[in-house]
Design a protein around this motif. Structure first.
Motif, PDB file in Angstrom:
ATOM      1  N   ARG A 147       0.814  -1.215   0.000  1.00 59.50           N
ATOM      2  CA  ARG A 147       0.000   0.000   0.000  1.00 59.50           C
ATOM      3  C   ARG A 147       0.848   1.265   0.000  1.00 59.50           C
ATOM      4  N   HIS A 148       2.151   1.114   0.082  1.00 59.08           N
ATOM      5  CA  HIS A 148       3.060   2.261   0.020  1.00 59.08           C
ATOM      6  C   HIS A 148       4.384   1.763  -0.519  1.00 59.08           C
ATOM      7  N   GLU A 149       5.050   2.574  -1.335  1.00 58.78           N
ATOM      8  CA  GLU A 149       6.311   2.145  -1.931  1.00 58.78           C
ATOM      9  C   GLU A 149       7.408   1.936  -0.898  1.00 58.78           C
ATOM     10  N   GLN A 150       7.425   2.738   0.164  1.00 59.37           N
ATOM     11  CA  GLN A 150       8.423   2.499   1.217  1.00 59.37           C
ATOM     12  C   GLN A 150       8.269   1.094   1.771  1.00 59.37           C
ATOM     13  N   ALA A 151       7.039   0.669   1.961  1.00 60.59           N
ATOM     14  CA  ALA A 151       6.791  -0.674   2.477  1.00 60.59           C
ATOM     15  C   ALA A 151       7.240  -1.739   1.484  1.00 60.59           C
TER      16      ALA A 151
ATOM     17  N   GLY B 232       4.529   3.865  18.080  1.00 57.34           N
ATOM     18  CA  GLY B 232       4.916   4.858  17.096  1.00 57.34           C
ATOM     19  C   GLY B 232       5.374   4.216  15.799  1.00 57.34           C
ATOM     20  N   ASP B 233       6.212   3.163  15.890  1.00 58.97           N
ATOM     21  CA  ASP B 233       6.682   2.441  14.704  1.00 58.97           C
ATOM     22  C   ASP B 233       5.518   1.907  13.889  1.00 58.97           C
ATOM     23  N   PHE B 234       4.598   1.253  14.585  1.00 61.96           N
ATOM     24  CA  PHE B 234       3.489   0.594  13.900  1.00 61.96           C
ATOM     25  C   PHE B 234       2.715   1.569  13.023  1.00 61.96           C
ATOM     26  N   GLN B 235       2.541   2.791  13.517  1.00 57.17           N
ATOM     27  CA  GLN B 235       1.717   3.743  12.789  1.00 57.17           C
ATOM     28  C   GLN B 235       2.414   4.352  11.569  1.00 57.17           C
ATOM     29  N   MET B 236       3.704   4.076  11.397  1.00 55.90           N
ATOM     30  CA  MET B 236       4.405   4.559  10.208  1.00 55.90           C
ATOM     31  C   MET B 236       4.006   3.796   8.944  1.00 55.90           C
ATOM     32  N   ASN B 237       3.650   2.523   9.110  1.00 59.65           N
ATOM     33  CA  ASN B 237       3.275   1.713   7.944  1.00 59.65           C
ATOM     34  C   ASN B 237       2.101   0.793   8.244  1.00 59.65           C
ATOM     35  N   LEU B 238       1.175   1.276   9.066  1.00 64.57           N
ATOM     36  CA  LEU B 238       0.068   0.418   9.473  1.00 64.57           C
ATOM     37  C   LEU B 238      -0.819  -0.006   8.307  1.00 64.57           C
ATOM     38  N   GLN B 239      -0.798   0.770   7.188  1.00 66.42           N
ATOM     39  CA  GLN B 239      -1.625   0.418   6.040  1.00 66.42           C
ATOM     40  C   GLN B 239      -1.271  -0.953   5.465  1.00 66.42           C
ATOM     41  N   GLU B 240      -0.095  -1.479   5.826  1.00 67.12           N
ATOM     42  CA  GLU B 240       0.309  -2.777   5.292  1.00 67.12           C
ATOM     43  C   GLU B 240      -0.423  -3.940   5.956  1.00 67.12           C
ATOM     44  N   LEU B 241      -1.274  -3.637   6.934  1.00 66.52           N
ATOM     45  CA  LEU B 241      -2.189  -4.678   7.418  1.00 66.52           C
ATOM     46  C   LEU B 241      -3.032  -5.205   6.259  1.00 66.52           C
ATOM     47  N   ALA B 242      -3.347  -4.327   5.310  1.00 63.01           N
ATOM     48  CA  ALA B 242      -4.120  -4.750   4.141  1.00 63.01           C
ATOM     49  C   ALA B 242      -3.349  -5.769   3.306  1.00 63.01           C
ATOM     50  N   THR B 243      -2.051  -5.558   3.162  1.00 58.91           N
ATOM     51  CA  THR B 243      -1.215  -6.497   2.400  1.00 58.91           C
ATOM     52  C   THR B 243      -1.153  -7.848   3.104  1.00 58.91           C
ATOM     53  N   ILE B 244      -1.037  -7.816   4.429  1.00 59.48           N
ATOM     54  CA  ILE B 244      -0.995  -9.059   5.206  1.00 59.48           C
ATOM     55  C   ILE B 244      -2.306  -9.824   5.068  1.00 59.48           C
ATOM     56  N   ARG B 245      -3.410  -9.110   5.181  1.00 56.46           N
ATOM     57  CA  ARG B 245      -4.723  -9.753   5.079  1.00 56.46           C
ATOM     58  C   ARG B 245      -4.967 -10.284   3.668  1.00 56.46           C
TER      59      ARG B 245
END
Length: 511
Positions: free
Chosen positions: A45-49, A409-422
């Motif tokens: 969901r993000h290129e950094q991820a 704090g860390d988790f919220q930097m790339n939390l959108q990747e929960l979608a990738t995991i799911r």
């Protein structure tokens, strides 16, 4: 066949099985070719991820990580993650799209000097000007990533180049650059040594079996950098533990008393060697990082073939030292170190993905690795937001259950990747240690700047509801008893466990 099709064909030939990325206009020819290939594309969901995932993919498996993005908005989102890989010498293949060549150097929509930007954070950054050159640099990049893995390599691909159908392809021939001129001096130092010591870095992982055999046969003790943890099991008495600013007592003693230090595949940063020791033999394929009086540029494998060792007898002297690092609060309710200890006890054989901040200190101090790649964290760059996407890469690479230990704090930097995991139904379990603050920054403010906590408190969301909104099971605990009850169960991901913890200072390293 156009260049984009040939690119994907070569990636398949070279055994690339997975690519992480996000499609976009300028890179679309490659995506069309990918859609018709056997390569699995993981949509983040993000290129950094995507780049962090490729990084975790390599660190956990040793297989080349590949990430792909479109022009400027996508490509520039890569930069933090690519810089992380660059600082840790992680071999990634980075593919970015770009506008047509005629727009280079102009202010055209979504045009930036991508080549110049990536040159600063990659081993090499290529910008091929035609199809033949594009195929050439891809083959050269893959060869280098496999045989001389110094760090990430970037190929910037203009859309018109990708669509070219007139190009040549040919086999390449390379020789690895070596400078073994100091071998005889190094051999003399080893011959005269009675207290030799190995320091092993990530560049020695490929030779782990050979090094373990030599260490045991000749009783030469071993210390490791963070990224080589487990190159020899940390439960083996020959492995003294970490060297550097987080050195174990035995490793510290060995460093201070060794008369010959053989550093294999280490970067020799200030965190590993705050002071350059005497009698240091430093072996690395990258001449830019070599230090000491006996620098040897070359592969660890080539060095070990040229050198001989003798049996020594100083391990018993080292083993008299108590090696356990004293950590307070391991049984105190709501202390982060107490929670992490129990998580690691439960998942002692699993790959652990950590991040940046105070929880990483506790994790690296408490985690013992049976083999390399069991502890992933963001190393010398240390950006927040590494852990979750790195776990995605590790899960894709290995198919195993991956454990994430994150700060809030860390988790919220790339939390959108929960979608990738799911979406990919990955077996990833995420432990969020929630102390509602940037803890290590708060500690610095108080201890180093004599100030009250400023701009470090976090008004966090409900993490369990957030995970549930992505279709992921979640649970919240606020005491050790409930955490222990959760850990007694047979857990599987995707799963989020929020662990409420107290504010706690980490032990600061002593240089």
């Amino acid at each position: 066949m156009n260049v984009a099709n040939k690119f994907v064909e070569i990636l398949e030939e070279e055994g690339i099985e997975n690519i992480f990325g996000i499609p976009g206009d300028q890179i679309m020819p490659v995506y069309k070719a990918l859609s018709e290939s056997n390569i699995n594309h993981v949509l983040t969901r993000h290129e950094q991820a995507a780049a962090h995932a490729a990084d975790g993919y390599y660190r956990s498996s040793g297989k080349i990580g590949v990430c792909i993005a479109t022009a400027s908005p996508g490509a520039l989102n890569f930069t933090m993650a690519i810089a992380t890989a660059f600082k840790d010498n992680i071999p990634l293949l980075i593919l970015t799209g770009d506008n047509e060549l005629k727009y280079k150097g102009t202010d055209y929509f979504q045009t930036t000097p991508q080549l110049e930007i990536f040159k600063n954070i990659t081993q090499t950054s290529y910008n091929p000007l035609n199809g033949t050159e594009a195929i050439y640099v891809l083959r050269a990049a893959i060869y280098e990533l496999k045989t001389i893995p110094k760090g990430p390599i970037h190929i910037n691909l203009s859309k018109d180049v990708l669509l070219e159908e007139d190009f040549d392809d040919f086999e390449l021939c390379y020789l690895c650059e070596n400078d073994l001129s100091n071998i005889s001096k190094a051999q003399e130092l080893i011959n005269n040594a009675v207290k030799p010591l190995f320091i092993l870095g990530a560049g020695a992982i490929s030779q782990r079996e050979n090094i373990e055999m030599l260490s045991k046969k000749y009783q030469i003790p071993v210390t490791t950098t963070f990224h080589a943890k487990g190159i020899i099991s940390e439960y083996d008495e020959l492995n003294l533990g970490l060297v550097g600013i987080r050195a174990t007592p035995r490793a510290k003693y060995a460093m201070e008393n060794a008369d010959c230090i053989i550093a294999l595949g280490i970067k020799a940063s200030e965190r590993t060697l705050p002071k350059i020791p005497k009698n240091l033999i430093h072996v690395n394929i990258n001449s830019d990082v070599l230090i000491g009086d006996y620098p040897i540029q070359g592969k660890v494998e080539d060095f070990l073939l040229e050198i001989s060792f003798k049996k020594v007898n100083w391990l018993s002297e080292i083993l008299e030292i108590e090696n356990e690092v004293k950590i307070d609060g391991l049984d105190a309710d709501l202390k982060p170190q107490a929670a992490i200890k129990r998580i690691l006890n439960k998942f002692s054989n699993n790959i652990i993905a950590s991040d940046a901040g105070s929880h990483t200190t506790w994790t690296t101090l408490l985690k013992k690795s049976l083999k390399p790649g069991q502890l992933l964290f963001s190393g010398a760059m240390a950006p927040m937001g590494y852990g979750l996407p790195a776990a995605i890469g590790a899960a894709v690479a290995t198919g195993e259950k991956i454990i994430v230990i994150n700060g809030d704090g860390d988790f919220q930097m790339n939390l959108q990747e929960l979608a990738t995991i799911r979406e990919n139904n990955l077996n990833v379990i995420i432990f969020i240690l929630n102390n509602s603050e940037y803890g290590i920054i708060r500690q610095w403010e108080e201890s180093m700047y004599d100030m009250e906590p400023y701009q470090v408190n976090l008004n966090n969301p409900n993490f369990t509801k957030l995970a549930s909104s992505y279709g992921i099971d979640a649970v919240r605990v606020d005491n050790l008893t409930d955490l222990e009850l959760i850990l007694e169960k047979e857990l599987a991901g995707p799963l989020v466990v929020e662990v409420v913890v107290e504010s706690e200072d980490i032990p600061l390293p002593k240089v």
